[in-house]
Design an enzyme around this catalytic site. Structure first.
Site, PDB file in Angstrom:
ATOM      1  N   CYS A 154     -90.667 -27.891  45.715  1.00 38.98           N
ATOM      2  CA  CYS A 154     -90.545 -27.066  44.506  1.00 38.98           C
ATOM      3  C   CYS A 154     -90.687 -27.957  43.284  1.00 38.98           C
ATOM      4  CB  CYS A 154     -89.178 -26.392  44.438  1.00 38.98           C
ATOM      5  SG  CYS A 154     -88.737 -25.537  45.926  1.00 38.98           S
ATOM      6  N   GLU A 166     -83.546 -19.972  43.388  1.00 40.09           N
ATOM      7  CA  GLU A 166     -84.203 -21.271  43.189  1.00 40.09           C
ATOM      8  C   GLU A 166     -85.665 -21.046  43.571  1.00 40.09           C
ATOM      9  OE1 GLU A 166     -85.961 -24.223  42.972  1.00 40.09           O
ATOM     10  OE2 GLU A 166     -85.313 -24.730  44.995  1.00 40.09           O
ATOM     11  N   GLY A 175     -87.227 -19.774  47.334  1.00 35.14           N
ATOM     12  CA  GLY A 175     -88.544 -19.273  47.714  1.00 35.14           C
ATOM     13  C   GLY A 175     -89.426 -19.114  46.495  1.00 35.14           C
TER      14      GLY A 175
END
Lengths: 89, 515
Positions: free
Chosen positions: B299, B265, B243
């Site tokens: 990400c 992460e 997140g």
């Protein structure tokens, strides 16, 4: 008060989406990486070093925004009923 | 392409679904419902009943009981279940990939790719099962053996995000389950249906192999039910959270306070360096995928491009040209011609608009895009034109991660060290890349004085990692590692043992202790 300091940011966003823009202007990002941050409204304010007075001010302003939004929605609803009646006539 | 009805039907999704399971059993709950809306058109796909605090307690108790059995099941036997899950996922790859697209908005090819990642990590974990090894060490004492082994850890809490709604669960679960742990999954409230579908797919495998209820758990719940209480819960041995940095910092503090373990992460601010020695066409093609793939909601999406002044104009011209082509392929992600689908919701669109305004307010210049699309096909209001902006690295907006297709172009001068300094001058440290054919530049980038990110690629972009390598990053990205390489160690407890096979009691360090 409709919106209180203990409301989670997730619930705040869901029920009162206008809060996102308001809090963003106050330097609080409610949504990061597309997801709501965790914790309460009060915690999010404290994270940004808001004083208790500033948090109170946020609550007052958010509730005022809620009233404005609610009134606007009610007005829109009434207008819709009137327009529908006109169409019916 | 399957219709929405066909996709849901194949995956066992109804209009209103139960949101709590311990593997094969599903539980009706008293919680509110989460409506899953498709970012494609804003329409309701289906609803899920949220779990309550009572459901959470029930699940944790079940998981604790299941762990007692699962930890003593041999690793290769555990991995056989994971192998079968991989086979089931192969069978359902198309409908699950399509549901990922429908619910999250990434293009169908990427939806399929996400399910392929799940399959790949299952295969990886099966091989890993027989090599989760410790070491034997030389003892300083006569007739003693010193050994290290890895034991199952316990309950692994997995929090996943909307952008990889099922792959991240698989990265964690395949390893954790093989390691002898049990898992409790909290999927994103924005993508609960893909989670439900995944649990439906694996249900038959669990039944066939008599996997105890409580090994594979999932709860769709709000953060008021699975938030701080989940992080503070001592019964959760490891919290693996994907997140934002904001949520990750909170998790790190709360789990750290009870000395629990975490795999975090979190956000990235990933840069590509283009040196004068780059293969320009390769750099452009690769970087376009990094910036606009998944509509900039990975990400590892490329957020910054650091370009040498000598090749700046050439790169920018080619890059903008590529974007002109991409712009004609924005639309419904289920259409196979589409390259860029919608953002997840209107909040993300607002953040996109704010970022475009802010970069200009800080002195940047938008070279391409910046608009929100409207008209036929774009009624949901979630479609934006990928944006290229010239900026300075120190701009506040450049230092932040905006989860949208906006890339900042930054010019550098002099040696590659200057570009690396810019690459590293952000709070986050997930992924990075350099495009060069110069060995010295490439090796400098990969050296101790090079990129400070968890991922550093040469002549390959920042996104699209394989599952074989450990995945994760440094600094505000959280420091955790998932997926391949030796990431499995995070899911196990390390134990050092001394075995004395003599009749004497020699103490270490030659200590005499007579009584």
């Amino acid at each position: 008060m409709e919106i209180n300091r203990d409301i989670t940011i997730e619930e705040l966003i869901e029920k009162y989406p206008f809060s996102v823009q308001y809090l963003s202007k106050k330097g609080i990002r409610c949504i990061v990486c597309g997801e709501p941050i965790w914790g309460t409204l009060e915690e999010a304010c404290e994270e940004k070093d808001f004083t208790p007075e500033q948090i109170d001010e946020v609550l007052v302003e958010l509730n005022e925004l809620y009233k404005q939004n609610k009134n606007k929605k009610d007005d829109d609803k009434k207008r819709n009923i009137i327009e529908t009646r006109h169409l019916g006539d | 392409m399957m219709t929405k009805k066909e996709i849901l039907s194949k995956l066992g999704i109804s209009e209103i679904n139960k949101g709590v399971t311990t593997g094969t059993e599903w539980f009706d709950t008293e919680g509110s419902t989460t409506a899953s809306l498709s970012p494609i058109d804003g329409n309701l796909i289906a609803e899920v009943k949220n779990g309550t605090l009572e459901d959470y307690e029930m699940i944790v108790n079940k998981a604790q009981e299941a762990f007692k059995v699962w930890r003593m099941t041999p690793a290769p036997v555990r991995a056989e279940v994971v192998r079968q899950i991989g086979l089931a996922l192969r069978e359902y790859k198309e409908p699950l990939g399509a549901l990922v697209t429908l619910e999250m908005g990434k293009i169908y090819q990427e939806g399929l790719g996400e399910v392929q990642e799940m399959i790949d990590i299952c295969d990886f974990a099966v091989g890993q099962a027989r090599t989760m090894n410790g070491v034997n060490l030389q003892s300083e004492r006569n007739k003693h053996r010193l050994t290290e082994q890895y034991q199952p850890l316990g309950i692994v809490g997995i929090v996943t995000s909307f952008n990889f709604p099922v792959a991240v669960w698989a990265w964690n679960s395949a390893l954790a389950i093989t390691a002898g742990d049990v898992v409790i999954w909290k999927p994103s409230s924005k993508t609960p249906l893909t989670a439900l579908a995944t649990m439906n797919i694996i249900r038959d495998v669990l039944k066939k192999h008599n996997v105890p209820e409580g090994v594979f758990n999932m709860i769709v719940a709000k953060s008021s039910v699975m938030g701080d209480n989940f992080l503070k819960d001592k019964r959760i041995d490891l919290v693996s959270l994907t997140g934002s940095t904001a949520v990750g910092k909170r998790a790190g503090q709360l789990v750290g306070k009870r000395l629990g373990k975490t795999i975090l992460e979190l956000g990235g601010n990933n840069a590509v360096i283009v040196t004068p020695n780059a293969d320009m066409q390769l750099a452009v093609s690769s970087t376009v995928f990094g910036t606009v793939g998944t509509a900039g909601q990975r990400c590892t999406s490329t957020r910054r491009i650091i370009i040498h002044e000598d090749v700046y104009n050439e790169f920018v011209e080619k890059f903008v040209h590529a974007y002109e082509s991409v712009k004609t392929k924005i639309g419904n992600p289920l259409d196979e011609k589409t390259l860029v689908g919608p953002l997840i919701d209107h909040f993300s669109v607002d953040l996109f608009k704010n970022a475009v305004e802010q970069v200009e307010a800080e002195g940047g210049k938008v070279l391409f895009g910046g608009q929100v699309l409207d008209g036929p096909g774009y009624e949901s209001g979630n479609y934006v034109v990928p944006t290229i902006a010239e900026a300075q690295n120190h701009f506040k907006i450049v230092q932040e991660e905006t989860f949208a297709p906006i890339v900042y172009l930054i010019k550098y001068t002099g040696d590659v060290e200057n570009a690396i300094a810019i690459n590293n001058d952000v709070p986050q440290g997930l992924s990075s890349a350099i495009f060069t054919r110069d060995l010295l530049e490439a090796e400098t980038f990969l050296s101790g004085m090079g990129s400070d990110c968890g991922i550093a690629n040469v002549n390959a972009g920042t996104s699209g990692a394989e599952i074989g390598g450990a995945f994760g990053g440094e600094k505000d990205t959280g420091g955790g590692r998932e997926s391949g390489s030796d990431a499995w160690k995070a899911y196990m407890r390390r134990q050092t043992s001394t075995i004395n096979y003599s009749h004497d009691l020699p103490l270490a360090q030659g200590i005499e202790f007579k009584f």
